[in-house]
Design a protein around this motif. Structure first.
Motif, short mmCIF file in Angstrom:
data_model
loop_
_atom_site.label_atom_id
_atom_site.label_comp_id
_atom_site.label_asym_id
_atom_site.label_seq_id
_atom_site.Cartn_x
_atom_site.Cartn_y
_atom_site.Cartn_z
N TRP A 6 0.83 -1.21 0.00
CA TRP A 6 0.00 0.00 0.00
C TRP A 6 0.87 1.26 0.00
O TRP A 6 0.51 2.27 -0.61
N ASP A 7 2.00 1.18 0.65
CA ASP A 7 2.93 2.32 0.62
C ASP A 7 3.38 2.60 -0.81
O ASP A 7 3.52 3.76 -1.22
N GLN A 8 3.58 1.54 -1.59
CA GLN A 8 3.97 1.72 -2.99
C GLN A 8 2.84 2.34 -3.79
O GLN A 8 3.07 3.21 -4.64
N VAL A 9 1.61 1.94 -3.51
CA VAL A 9 0.46 2.52 -4.19
C VAL A 9 0.33 4.01 -3.84
O VAL A 9 0.02 4.85 -4.70
N ASN A 10 0.57 4.35 -2.59
CA ASN A 10 0.54 5.76 -2.19
C ASN A 10 1.57 6.58 -2.96
O ASN A 10 1.33 7.73 -3.32
N GLN A 11 2.73 5.98 -3.19
CA GLN A 11 3.75 6.66 -3.99
C GLN A 11 3.25 6.84 -5.42
O GLN A 11 3.50 7.88 -6.05
N TRP A 12 2.58 5.84 -5.94
CA TRP A 12 2.00 5.95 -7.29
C TRP A 12 1.04 7.13 -7.35
O TRP A 12 1.02 7.88 -8.32
N GLN A 13 0.24 7.29 -6.29
CA GLN A 13 -0.74 8.37 -6.29
C GLN A 13 -0.06 9.73 -6.37
O GLN A 13 -0.60 10.68 -6.95
N LYS A 14 1.12 9.82 -5.82
CA LYS A 14 1.85 11.09 -5.83
C LYS A 14 2.67 11.28 -7.11
O LYS A 14 2.80 12.40 -7.61
N GLU A 15 3.20 10.18 -7.63
CA GLU A 15 4.19 10.28 -8.70
C GLU A 15 3.67 9.92 -10.08
O GLU A 15 4.33 10.20 -11.09
N MET A 16 2.51 9.30 -10.17
CA MET A 16 2.00 8.81 -11.46
C MET A 16 0.75 9.57 -11.88
O MET A 16 0.07 10.20 -11.08
N ARG A 17 0.45 9.49 -13.17
CA ARG A 17 -0.81 9.99 -13.69
C ARG A 17 -1.77 8.81 -13.84
O ARG A 17 -1.36 7.73 -14.26
N TRP A 18 -3.02 9.02 -13.52
CA TRP A 18 -4.04 7.99 -13.65
C TRP A 18 -5.00 8.45 -14.75
O TRP A 18 -5.68 9.46 -14.61
N VAL A 19 -5.02 7.72 -15.83
CA VAL A 19 -5.78 8.13 -17.02
C VAL A 19 -6.92 7.15 -17.26
O VAL A 19 -6.70 5.94 -17.40
N ASP A 20 -8.13 7.67 -17.31
CA ASP A 20 -9.30 6.84 -17.58
C ASP A 20 -9.45 6.68 -19.08
O ASP A 20 -9.56 7.66 -19.82
N LEU A 21 -9.45 5.44 -19.55
CA LEU A 21 -9.54 5.14 -20.98
C LEU A 21 -10.94 4.68 -21.37
O LEU A 21 -11.13 4.06 -22.41
N THR A 22 -11.93 5.05 -20.54
CA THR A 22 -13.27 4.48 -20.63
C THR A 22 -14.32 5.54 -20.94
O THR A 22 -14.32 6.62 -20.34
N THR A 217 5.04 3.93 -24.15
CA THR A 217 5.48 2.82 -23.30
C THR A 217 5.70 3.34 -21.88
O THR A 217 5.74 4.54 -21.65
N GLY A 218 5.82 2.43 -20.94
CA GLY A 218 6.08 2.82 -19.56
C GLY A 218 4.86 2.82 -18.67
O GLY A 218 4.97 3.00 -17.45
N GLY A 219 3.66 2.64 -19.25
CA GLY A 219 2.45 2.62 -18.45
C GLY A 219 1.98 1.20 -18.14
O GLY A 219 2.49 0.21 -18.67
N ILE A 220 1.00 1.12 -17.25
CA ILE A 220 0.35 -0.14 -16.91
C ILE A 220 -1.15 0.08 -17.07
O ILE A 220 -1.68 1.13 -16.71
N ILE A 221 -1.84 -0.90 -17.64
CA ILE A 221 -3.28 -0.81 -17.80
C ILE A 221 -3.99 -1.81 -16.90
O ILE A 221 -3.54 -2.96 -16.75
N PHE A 222 -5.07 -1.35 -16.27
CA PHE A 222 -5.95 -2.20 -15.48
C PHE A 222 -7.27 -2.30 -16.24
O PHE A 222 -7.91 -1.28 -16.51
N VAL A 223 -7.66 -3.52 -16.59
CA VAL A 223 -8.92 -3.75 -17.30
C VAL A 223 -9.87 -4.42 -16.31
O VAL A 223 -9.70 -5.57 -15.94
N ILE A 239 -8.18 1.70 -16.83
CA ILE A 239 -7.39 2.79 -16.26
C ILE A 239 -5.92 2.54 -16.53
O ILE A 239 -5.42 1.42 -16.33
N ALA A 240 -5.23 3.56 -17.01
CA ALA A 240 -3.79 3.48 -17.23
C ALA A 240 -3.06 4.25 -16.15
O ALA A 240 -3.49 5.37 -15.79
N VAL A 241 -2.02 3.67 -15.62
CA VAL A 241 -1.13 4.35 -14.66
C VAL A 241 0.16 4.64 -15.40
O VAL A 241 0.83 3.71 -15.90
N CYS A 242 0.53 5.92 -15.47
CA CYS A 242 1.65 6.35 -16.32
C CYS A 242 2.57 7.28 -15.56
O CYS A 242 2.13 8.05 -14.70
#
Length: 244
Positions: A6-22, A217-223, A239-242
């Motif tokens: 969860w600490d890693q996810v919190n870092q993602w929230q600060k450092e990554m962009r969350w893009v809705d592809l829907t 490249t460099g992103g992750i997608i959650f379907v 949702i893409a995390v980039c």
């Protein structure tokens, strides 16, 4: 106890962009022309104590996932796709320039190799999206029907789909249009590329949006889709995390 994940996810929230592809789902949502629009009926309101709607729609509506069984006899249903398959490295191949010049464009193996020459080889288990900028059109123009009533929009070539699975072992593909194949190919020869990806026991996502907001490249997608028993597909939340 410290939750490292969860600490890693919190870092993602600060450092990554969350893009809705829907796309949002409603009776006005873009969908394949052979299907009726979604119907919405309010069953209970807050005056009754709680708010509940009844939604009537086809399984392949708006931004949706196609499971192999959608076209392939004996193919896997939606509930048989494993959770790990729904999280993938995201690779976005931008051919919007080609599509601008040729609305019937089919993405090729050479396009994939050209992308790899710049960004590196597509990793195993990737989700590869074809960015055509087609989703930037008004919904009324997605089918791009000519004076004779023929549809015109881009898609994948069968060779490209086969290459991605057989040579790169991808998990899935996605696109902004309502079909895998260019419309002129589907009309004259059938759904060849769609059959190809599903025959390989992979899934696909159609009618995606916002691919212009994610890097090649460099992103992750959650379907994310409901676990529908024996489902051929269903509307999804992608949702893409980039990296910023």
């Amino acid at each position: 106890m410290k939750n490292v994940l969860w600490d890693q996810v919190n870092q993602w929230q600060k450092e990554m962009r969350w893009v809705d592809l829907t796309r949002e789902m409603s009776p006005e949502t873009a969908h394949w022309s052979g299907f009726k629009p979604m119907e919405v009926e309010t069953i209970f309101t807050l005056a009754d104590g709680f708010y509940v709607n009844k939604y009537t729609t086809v399984s392949q509506y708006g931004t949706h996932i196609d499971a192999p069984i959608h076209f392939i006899e004996g193919g896997r249903h939606l509930n048989e796709i494993e959770p790990i398959e729904m999280v993938c490295p995201l690779c976005v191949i931008d051919k919007s320039d080609k599509v601008k010049d040729n609305v019937d464009y089919a993405l090729t193996v050479d396009d994939i190799k050209e992308w790899e020459a710049e960004h590196g080889q597509i990793p195993e288990n990737a989700f590869v999206a074809f960015k055509s900028d087609w989703s930037k059109r008004p919904d009324s123009e997605l089918d791009n029907v000519d004076a004779e009533g023929n549809k015109h929009y881009p898609g994948w070539s069968v060779d490209a789909v086969d290459f991605l699975v057989e040579e790169r072992n991808v998990r899935a593909i996605g696109h902004e249009t309502s079909d895998t194949d260019p419309a002129v190919v589907a009309a004259s020869e059938g759904f060849l590329a769609e059959i190809a990806i599903l025959k390989h026991d992979r899934y696909q996502v159609e009618l995606m949006i916002n691919l212009s907001e994610v890097p090649p490249t460099g992103g992750i997608i959650f379907v994310m889709a409901p676990k529908v028993k024996e489902g051929p597909g269903f509307p999804v939340r992608c949702i893409a995390v980039c990296p910023k």
